[in-house]
Design an enzyme around this catalytic site. Structure first.
Site, PDB file in Angstrom:
ATOM      1  N   GLU A 144       0.812  -1.219   0.000  1.00  0.00           N
ATOM      2  CA  GLU A 144       0.000   0.000   0.000  1.00  0.00           C
ATOM      3  C   GLU A 144       0.852   1.279   0.000  1.00  0.00           C
ATOM      4  O   GLU A 144       0.792   2.096   0.927  1.00  0.00           O
ATOM      5  CB  GLU A 144      -0.993  -0.027   1.166  1.00  0.00           C
ATOM      6  CG  GLU A 144      -1.985  -1.184   1.009  1.00  0.00           C
ATOM      7  CD  GLU A 144      -3.134  -1.176   2.002  1.00  0.00           C
ATOM      8  OE1 GLU A 144      -3.011  -0.551   3.051  1.00  0.00           O
ATOM      9  OE2 GLU A 144      -4.162  -1.815   1.714  1.00  0.00           O
ATOM     10  N   GLU A 303      -6.155  -8.287  -1.473  1.00  0.00           N
ATOM     11  CA  GLU A 303      -6.705  -8.523  -0.134  1.00  0.00           C
ATOM     12  C   GLU A 303      -8.215  -8.333  -0.236  1.00  0.00           C
ATOM     13  O   GLU A 303      -8.677  -7.284  -0.672  1.00  0.00           O
ATOM     14  CB  GLU A 303      -6.135  -7.524   0.880  1.00  0.00           C
ATOM     15  CG  GLU A 303      -4.634  -7.633   1.038  1.00  0.00           C
ATOM     16  CD  GLU A 303      -4.062  -6.624   2.029  1.00  0.00           C
ATOM     17  OE1 GLU A 303      -4.837  -6.008   2.789  1.00  0.00           O
ATOM     18  OE2 GLU A 303      -2.846  -6.438   2.014  1.00  0.00           O
TER      19      GLU A 303
HETATM   20  C1  GLA Z   1      -4.388  -3.315   4.446  1.00  0.00           C
HETATM   21  C2  GLA Z   1      -2.991  -3.861   4.484  1.00  0.00           C
HETATM   22  C3  GLA Z   1      -2.867  -5.130   5.236  1.00  0.00           C
HETATM   23  C4  GLA Z   1      -3.682  -5.097   6.484  1.00  0.00           C
HETATM   24  C5  GLA Z   1      -5.110  -4.867   6.080  1.00  0.00           C
HETATM   25  C6  GLA Z   1      -6.074  -4.953   7.233  1.00  0.00           C
HETATM   26  O1  GLA Z   1      -5.089  -3.521   3.314  1.00  0.00           O
HETATM   27  O2  GLA Z   1      -2.443  -4.035   3.215  1.00  0.00           O
HETATM   28  O3  GLA Z   1      -1.515  -5.323   5.555  1.00  0.00           O
HETATM   29  O4  GLA Z   1      -3.217  -4.112   7.319  1.00  0.00           O
HETATM   30  O5  GLA Z   1      -5.204  -3.593   5.516  1.00  0.00           O
HETATM   31  O6  GLA Z   1      -5.948  -3.933   8.110  1.00  0.00           O
END
Ligand code: GLA
Ligand code: ZN
Length: 654
Positions: A144, A303
């Protein structure tokens, strides 16, 4: 990209004895891909000169011997603490000049040469080790990546170099920014600094601030590019991505992904549908935005929602029955291929222990896992049909990274948000079963029949030229209030609004009023309706345009509020207000789609989405019920009943 369902797995969080059992369970329910090593730098390189990848070999082996593919991550989001201790220059510097406090994640400065050198060591080790491992199908860069605003010396030097390249001389910068205001003219390059100090961003010169934001975005994209080039220099045939989300300090997504092989999105839809009919809740908006970032070419969910979320905020509601499977299928319907669920097991340690995975802390199979298993089966059965299909749309909405930043820097009225302007139109198209792409200003506009450019606040001359060309050649264009307000350096233009677009719209703005949450009434004769205007109202002087809506009371009473204009072979609509009511945008879109000759679906129940993926010889129509109620769909072409969050897929040979 092959359609695959998978999970995010953190072998370093679990006793090694669990890996085999987990891999076996995954295999039995049909998991095809696992992402790992995302935050594992301190296990890979516990000391500066000590690397250990043996454990990762064994973790990979546990899955690959069961024919589960692997996506490996560069673990660079979380350098080990020895890095910060020995090389404090690798830490971000805040606006108050202090180094960011360590203890969570993402503390690193993208510009730091030392940090990049350390990244190079660890990435090189990993890619060289696994470049010939056929189980490893892709690399995810970092985690991210946001447009971090680091104020360290190295970032400052890079910011100055960015400005030097762009403006060449201080005089040019002073002119462009209008630094004479508040005696801010630069007389030496050293005076150019990041925005230090605890001020509201709106107090700084907006031209300078927009360049600062642009620089931070470019720096984030440059960091991603640095990693991608490194990976490809070692493993030229591998696929590279980075996972992203819609964060406050958004990177320029289109730039960041331009040299990567596919887009990855972290998709956490809210687990309850808002009761308010007018709430812009659509997850489809985010999915379409993500698909657009590489011209719809390839897109994956790295995700995906798997359970109740929360940790640093109170926990949200648990997903309703159907959401685990349904929201993955929704992503696929909007163009995603791989969907990986975050995460296999809920963490028992660390900050995210209540951001639930598929399995709860006890690790026992549960109803979410059962639904996930259904999903694995469904996608596996669909895989051959899905592979190679594409989404092709006739409508597009322009996403302008510059306008987003400029509108955030200078909010135009209480509650006026750029994303909501885009969402209102997207939501209306979705409710009419009309697919829509989000495109960057630099994208090819010519293939669209209808182009919507809401609140295109910053006027890029090339974009303006191409929007003109589209209309001249017969395209339909919708422009709105706050289009064409600023020039490219974020100063106000001095011609009547919408300035460079006034010839196309055939109208100019007479007066405007930033309404915020106050309301003005607008009559819209083409649908026999009256709606509320909020956020913004402006009265329009008709030049060649004709009126399609007018105000009904207040000091703008009877004045034109929206217009249409023939321009070249096309038509240009201009909407001088925003509306809190979905019904307005839906009526408008029906009106415009009819005139543009784009078909839409009549009578779709609220929350039902229709999308299509096609390839030679095959069309897949996805019908999704994104609502908590059972619905009956009875349109000209589709008749079916859907449970909450159920997806039906109609196959048609073409
Ligand atoms: C994000 C991050 C993950 C985790 C999720 C859930 O999308 O990429 O590493 O922290 O949120 O909180
Ligand atoms: Zn820095």
């Amino acid at each position: 990209m092959k359609p695959l369902i998978g999970v995010d797995y953190y072998p370093e969080h679990w006793d090694e004895s669990l890996w085999e059992a987990d891999a076996e369970m995954m295999k039995s329910i049909g998991v095809k891909v696992v992402r790992m090593a995302e935050f594992a730098w301190c296990k890979i390189q516990p000391y500066e000169h000590a690397f250990d990848l043996d454990w990762l070999d064994r973790a990979i082996e546990a899955f690959s011997k069961r024919e589960i593919k692997i996506i490996l991550c560069t673990p660079t989001n979380c350098p080990p603490l020895w890095v910060y201790e020995k090389y404090p220059e690798t830490l971000q510097t805040q606006r108050d000049g202090q180094k960011i406090a360590t203890g969570i994640r993402g503390h690193r400065c993208y510009s730091s040469k030392k940090y990049r050198e350390l990244c190079t060591h660890v990435i090189r080790r990993m890619v060289e080790r696994y470049k010939n491992n056929n189980a490893v199908i892709a690399w995810q860069i970092d985690n991210e990546v946001e447009a971090n605003e680091c104020c360290c010396e190295e970032c400052t030097a890079r910011f100055r170099a960015y400005l030097k390249k762009k403006y060449d001389t201080l005089d040019n910068i002073n002119q462009a920014y209008g630094n004479i205001v508040w005696s801010g003219e630069y007389s030496s390059w050293n005076q150019i600094k990041p925005p230090l100090g605890d001020y509201n961003e709106g107090w700084y010169n907006p031209a300078y601030m927009l360049d600062w934001k642009r620089f931070c975005k470019q720096n984030a994209a440059d960091f991603v590019r640095f990693q991608a080039n490194l990976i490809k220099s070692i493993a030229p045939d591998t696929s590279v991505t980075t996972n992203t989300w819609f964060c406050g300090n958004a990177p320029d997504y289109y730039d960041m992904f331009s040299d990567l092989d596919f887009v990855s999105y972290d998709n956490y839809p809210v687990a309850r549908i808002p009761k308010d009919e007018n709430a812009l809740y659509s997850h489809a908006f985010h999915l379409d935005l993500m698909r657009g970032m590489k011209d719809g070419k390839s897109f994956c969910i790295m995700e995906q929602l798997s359970g109740g979320t929360g940790c640093w905020t109170p926990m949200g509601r648990s997903p309703l029955t159907g959401m685990i499977q349904g929201y993955s299928m929704q992503a696929i319907a909007h163009g995603a291929d791989m969907v990986l669920h975050f995460r296999w097991r809920s963490a028992r340690k660390g900050a995210e222990m209540f951001w639930h995975g598929l399995l709860d802390h006890d690790g026992k199979p549960n109803s979410r896992l059962a639904e996930f298993e259904e999903l694995c089966k469904e996608v596996s059965a669909l895989s051959d049909d899905l592979e190679g299909t594409r989404i092709e749309n006739q409508c597009a909405i322009v996403y302008s990274s510059d306008s987003l930043d400029a509108l955030n820097l200078q909010p135009q009225s209480n509650g006026y948000h750029y994303f909501n302007q885009l969402k209102s139109f997207h939501d209306a198209l979705t409710s009419l079963g009309v697919g829509c792409d989000f495109i960057d200003e630099k994208s090819d506009l010519s293939k669209y029949k209808l182009l919507i450019a809401p609140a295109l606040f910053i006027t890029n001359s090339d974009t303006a030229k191409r929007i003109h060309e589209l209309a001249e050649k017969g395209g339909h264009v919708i422009l709105t209030n706050r289009c064409g307000v600023k020039d490219e350096v974020n100063g106000c233009l001095d011609t009547p609004l919408p300035c460079d677009f006034a010839d196309m719209t055939g109208c100019t703005v007479d007066e405007y009023d930033p309404l915020g949450y106050d309301i003005e009434k607008v009559a819209v004769p083409f649908c026999n309706g009256t709606f509320d205007a909020n956020m913004w109202s402006e009265s329009l002087t008709l030049n060649t345009a004709s009126e399609i809506a007018h105000y009904e009371q207040g000091f703008l009473d009877k004045k034109a509020a929206a217009t249409q204009n023939d321009f070249g072979k096309g038509k240009v609509y201009y909407i001088g207000f925003c509306s809190p009511q979905r019904a307005f945008y839906i009526s408008l879109m029906r009106y415009v789609l009819t005139s543009a000759g784009i078909s839409f679906v009549k009578g779709l129940p609220r929350g039902v989405e229709i999308t299509q993926r096609k390839k030679d010889g095959l069309k897949l129509t996805f019908v999704f019920n994104n609502s908590e109620q059972k619905v009956k769909v009875a349109t000209d072409k589709i008749k079916c009943e859907l449970e909450p969050f159920e997806m039906k897929i109609l196959k048609q040979r073409i």
